[in-house]
Write a protein that holds these residues in place. Structure first.
Motif, PDB file in Angstrom:
ATOM      1  N   PRO A  60       0.801  -1.235   0.000  1.00  0.00           N
ATOM      2  CA  PRO A  60       0.000   0.000   0.000  1.00  0.00           C
ATOM      3  C   PRO A  60       0.828   1.276   0.000  1.00  0.00           C
ATOM      4  N   ASP A  61       2.044   1.212   0.555  1.00  0.00           N
ATOM      5  CA  ASP A  61       2.884   2.417   0.584  1.00  0.00           C
ATOM      6  C   ASP A  61       3.704   2.590  -0.694  1.00  0.00           C
ATOM      7  N   GLY A  62       3.468   1.722  -1.687  1.00  0.00           N
ATOM      8  CA  GLY A  62       4.139   1.876  -2.970  1.00  0.00           C
ATOM      9  C   GLY A  62       5.420   1.084  -3.130  1.00  0.00           C
ATOM     10  N   GLU A  63       5.800   0.318  -2.106  1.00  0.00           N
ATOM     11  CA  GLU A  63       7.011  -0.494  -2.220  1.00  0.00           C
ATOM     12  C   GLU A  63       6.758  -1.679  -3.143  1.00  0.00           C
ATOM     13  N   LEU A  64       7.686  -1.895  -4.081  1.00  0.00           N
ATOM     14  CA  LEU A  64       7.528  -2.979  -5.036  1.00  0.00           C
ATOM     15  C   LEU A  64       7.685  -4.341  -4.358  1.00  0.00           C
ATOM     16  N   HIS A  65       6.986  -5.324  -4.897  1.00  0.00           N
ATOM     17  CA  HIS A  65       7.184  -6.708  -4.464  1.00  0.00           C
ATOM     18  C   HIS A  65       8.600  -7.117  -4.868  1.00  0.00           C
ATOM     19  N   PRO A  66       9.272  -7.990  -4.100  1.00  0.00           N
ATOM     20  CA  PRO A  66      10.629  -8.417  -4.462  1.00  0.00           C
ATOM     21  C   PRO A  66      10.760  -8.901  -5.908  1.00  0.00           C
ATOM     22  N   VAL A  67       9.739  -9.568  -6.434  1.00  0.00           N
ATOM     23  CA  VAL A  67       9.813 -10.019  -7.828  1.00  0.00           C
ATOM     24  C   VAL A  67       9.792  -8.831  -8.781  1.00  0.00           C
ATOM     25  N   GLN A  68       8.943  -7.862  -8.509  1.00  0.00           N
ATOM     26  CA  GLN A  68       8.904  -6.663  -9.358  1.00  0.00           C
ATOM     27  C   GLN A  68      10.245  -5.925  -9.315  1.00  0.00           C
ATOM     28  N   GLN A  69      10.809  -5.819  -8.116  1.00  0.00           N
ATOM     29  CA  GLN A  69      12.097  -5.151  -7.979  1.00  0.00           C
ATOM     30  C   GLN A  69      13.195  -5.929  -8.698  1.00  0.00           C
ATOM     31  N   ALA A  70      13.135  -7.247  -8.620  1.00  0.00           N
ATOM     32  CA  ALA A  70      14.135  -8.085  -9.286  1.00  0.00           C
ATOM     33  C   ALA A  70      14.070  -7.915 -10.799  1.00  0.00           C
ATOM     34  N   VAL A  71      12.871  -7.831 -11.343  1.00  0.00           N
ATOM     35  CA  VAL A  71      12.712  -7.623 -12.790  1.00  0.00           C
ATOM     36  C   VAL A  71      13.285  -6.269 -13.183  1.00  0.00           C
ATOM     37  N   MET A  72      13.069  -5.272 -12.344  1.00  0.00           N
ATOM     38  CA  MET A  72      13.646  -3.941 -12.608  1.00  0.00           C
ATOM     39  C   MET A  72      15.173  -4.016 -12.579  1.00  0.00           C
ATOM     40  N   ASP A  73      15.707  -4.740 -11.607  1.00  0.00           N
ATOM     41  CA  ASP A  73      17.175  -4.821 -11.460  1.00  0.00           C
ATOM     42  C   ASP A  73      17.822  -5.560 -12.621  1.00  0.00           C
ATOM     43  N   GLU A  74      17.175  -6.617 -13.100  1.00  0.00           N
ATOM     44  CA  GLU A  74      17.794  -7.494 -14.094  1.00  0.00           C
ATOM     45  C   GLU A  74      17.336  -7.220 -15.532  1.00  0.00           C
ATOM     46  N   GLY A  75      16.353  -6.345 -15.717  1.00  0.00           N
ATOM     47  CA  GLY A  75      15.826  -6.109 -17.063  1.00  0.00           C
ATOM     48  C   GLY A  75      15.329  -7.399 -17.684  1.00  0.00           C
ATOM     49  N   GLY A  76      14.464  -8.086 -16.947  1.00  0.00           N
ATOM     50  CA  GLY A  76      14.138  -9.474 -17.267  1.00  0.00           C
ATOM     51  C   GLY A  76      13.343  -9.758 -18.513  1.00  0.00           C
ATOM     52  N   PHE A  77      12.765  -8.748 -19.168  1.00  0.00           N
ATOM     53  CA  PHE A  77      11.905  -9.029 -20.311  1.00  0.00           C
ATOM     54  C   PHE A  77      12.237  -8.118 -21.493  1.00  0.00           C
ATOM     55  N   GLN A  78      11.903  -8.627 -22.670  1.00  0.00           N
ATOM     56  CA  GLN A  78      12.161  -7.852 -23.878  1.00  0.00           C
ATOM     57  C   GLN A  78      10.914  -7.048 -24.246  1.00  0.00           C
ATOM     58  N   CYS A  79       9.902  -7.684 -24.839  1.00  0.00           N
ATOM     59  CA  CYS A  79       8.678  -6.929 -25.171  1.00  0.00           C
ATOM     60  C   CYS A  79       7.778  -6.773 -23.952  1.00  0.00           C
TER      61      CYS A  79
END
Length: 211
Positions: free
Chosen positions: A134-153
């Motif tokens: 609720p305070d806007g903190e990303l879920h660890p998976v969302q943060q991990a995707v941001m850190d690793e650039g996990g997807f192309q399209c």
């Protein structure tokens, strides 16, 4: 006056077939509108066919109660996207093969394209819009995707992220091979699986830091 002349003489002579049809449509619309405006709980119950399904229902989505009008054979994916505006749930194959529509129901991953909305009455539904706190903190998976650039399209990203979140929440010490197994029900049209698994490993690490 003959019998035929008597029949022809009844009613206005300028009453055409088109006017008749328009009158039927107008009458039907009036009856429908009246039944909607003046209906009550008793009317709704009495008018429901035996074995039928009540269309107006309340869903618990991302911790909120959402009232929605649902057709008897409407899928959860359609309801989420087009009735509730939760477009993070993607429609890909629409036959439970690609995993783009993955959501959590009572904490378990499901393909929302293959579940009727009426099946989830009274159950907890979570979509990707409900992952962050609720305070806007990303879920660890969302943060991990941001850190690793996990997807192309990233069309498949919401489904992968939902599957990944359910898995790492229950398996905070999972290996890369275990993550690959857990994500085998999701397909990436770009074939960017190495980056996706890098993100999964990073998510496991972040979950461990939270523990």
């Amino acid at each position: 006056m003959t019998e035929v002349e008597i029949i022809r003489d009844r009613g206005p002579r300028n009453y055409s077939r088109r006017k008749f049809i328009k009158g039927v449509i107008a009458a039907g619309a009036t009856v429908s509108a009246s039944s909607y405006l003046f209906r009550g709980p008793g009317v709704l119950t009495a008018g429901q066919a035996r074995g039928g399904v009540e269309r107006l229902m309340t869903l618990t989505v991302n911790g909120q109660q959402r009232r929605v009008d649902v057709l008897p054979y409407e899928t959860l994916a359609m309801t989420l996207r087009y009735k509730l505006g939760l477009t993070g749930t993607k429609l890909g194959c629409d036959r439970a093969e690609c995993g783009a529509c993955t959501v959590h129901i009572d904490g378990v991953t499901h393909y929302s394209c293959s579940m009727l909305t009426h099946q989830v009455r009274g159950r907890e539904i979570r979509t990707i819009e409900g992952l962050e706190s609720p305070d806007g903190e990303l879920h660890p998976v969302q943060q991990a995707v941001m850190d690793e650039g996990g997807f192309q399209c990233a069309f498949c990203a919401p489904g992968f992220i939902m599957s990944m979140a359910a898995f790492v929440e229950d398996n905070p010490g999972a290996s890369r091979a275990q993550c690959a197994q857990a994500l085998s029900g999701n397909l990436c049209r770009c074939g960017d699986y190495n980056k996706i698994l890098d993100s999964a490993e990073r998510a496991v690490e972040l979950m461990g830091q939270r523990a």
